[in-house]
Scaffold this motif. Structure first.
Motif, mmCIF file in Angstrom:
data_model
loop_
_atom_site.group_PDB
_atom_site.id
_atom_site.type_symbol
_atom_site.label_atom_id
_atom_site.label_comp_id
_atom_site.label_asym_id
_atom_site.label_seq_id
_atom_site.Cartn_x
_atom_site.Cartn_y
_atom_site.Cartn_z
ATOM 1 N N UNK A 132 47.056 43.437 49.841
ATOM 2 C CA UNK A 132 46.139 44.500 49.425
ATOM 3 C C UNK A 132 46.313 44.818 47.950
ATOM 4 N N UNK A 133 47.557 44.833 47.480
ATOM 5 C CA UNK A 133 47.815 45.118 46.070
ATOM 6 C C UNK A 133 47.244 44.058 45.147
ATOM 7 N N UNK A 134 47.380 42.791 45.518
ATOM 8 C CA UNK A 134 46.822 41.708 44.705
ATOM 9 C C UNK A 134 45.298 41.782 44.665
ATOM 10 N N UNK A 135 44.704 42.113 45.797
ATOM 11 C CA UNK A 135 43.249 42.252 45.875
ATOM 12 C C UNK A 135 42.775 43.391 44.984
ATOM 13 N N UNK A 136 43.432 44.519 45.083
ATOM 14 C CA UNK A 136 43.075 45.690 44.266
ATOM 15 C C UNK A 136 43.189 45.368 42.778
ATOM 16 N N UNK A 137 44.262 44.688 42.389
ATOM 17 C CA UNK A 137 44.459 44.324 40.986
ATOM 18 C C UNK A 137 43.366 43.377 40.508
ATOM 19 N N UNK A 138 43.019 42.396 41.339
ATOM 20 C CA UNK A 138 41.978 41.434 40.966
ATOM 21 C C UNK A 138 40.641 42.131 40.742
#
Length: 266
Positions: free
Chosen positions: A211-217
């Motif tokens: 979820x964190x990687x998705x949010x950052x992207x």
């Protein structure tokens, strides 16, 4: 007389493609849905981005007035409607708010599983007010908690708050309070976002991520410098997109609800 008949037939034959094109244009205008050559509505745009953290984003951008919410109980790709998957569900019960102009998409107002409730939790819900033209995120447990100008002129899509402007608190809000499922697993992800002008971005990954990687992207690559807020939608095998010739079917499962891009409506 026979020669004149042949001449008339030849003229009609040469004119047929013109009349056919005109008929198709009139039909498209009458239905309120004009498609571009790639099969995407004229007031929408599709693009793909590979973020610097490796997450591959597929994005449909459109105006909020072109969004329609549906109960489909099918795969988004098989629905033949441009758009992405919607909120969380279990069997035939919708666990996220999904309401069009006061009517939940999967049943009657105030009925469990109809789309009237974010079941169990106050969760981030994107609301479009047709009267003011404003888009915002509201945390709510049900449609009764939402604020809009007219209870018959809005749409609302529930998910989980992404809280893009607060790096220190977003995880606690999304995971501890709104109970985002499997935040630290690498899974397919889906989201709905909007920018400072109110344009809507429907986002699905074709690569697995946390979820964190998705949010950052999303923060670094969607509406850069103009992005306002977003919500997580259902994910993993439910992460599905149809954008003309682009088809992401997740794990081929059926989803209960989708967010469709169907052309301008008021």
């Amino acid at each position: 007389m026979k020669r004149k008949g042949y001449e008339r037939f030849a003229v009609l034959r040469r004119s047929f493609p013109f009349y056919l094109c005109a008929f198709i244009l009139i039909l498209g205008a009458g239905s309120g849905l004009l498609l571009s050559k790639d099969g995407i509505p004229e007031d929408a745009k599709y693009f793909q981005i590979t973020a610097d953290n490796g997450v591959v984003l597929h994005v449909l951008r459109t105006e909020p007035s072109s969004i329609s919410l549906y109960s489909i109980n099918d795969n988004v790709v098989r629905s033949e409607t441009n758009g992405i998957n919607g909120g969380f569900f279990w069997d035939n019960q919708l666990l996220s708010i999904a309401v069009m102009d006061g009517i939940p998409v999967n049943g009657s107002p105030k009925e469990y599983g109809s789309g009237w409730f974010n079941i169990k939790y106050d969760r981030g819900t994107i609301v479009y007010d047709r009267v003011t033209g404003m888009v915002d995120v509201q945390r709510a447990a049900s449609v009764d908690d939402l604020h809009m100008s007219d209870a018959t002129k809005f749409w609302a899509q529930g998910g989980v708050s992404m809280n893009l402007k607060d790096e220190s608190k977003w995880y606690n809000l999304a995971v501890k309070e709104e109970r985002l499922p499997f935040p630290d697993d690498e899974r397919l992800r889906s989201a709905m976002a909007y920018d400072n002008l109110g344009e809507i971005y429907l986002v699905v990954t074709s690569s697995k991520c946390t979820a964190g990687q998705f949010r950052t992207a999303i923060k670094r690559n969607v509406a850069v410098g103009n992005l306002n807020e977003a919500i997580f939608l259902d994910g993993d095998g439910s992460s599905q997109l149809l954008a003309g010739n682009v088809k992401l079917e997740g794990d081929a499962r059926k989803v209960l609800q989708m967010i469709g891009v169907t052309g301008e409506r008021r």
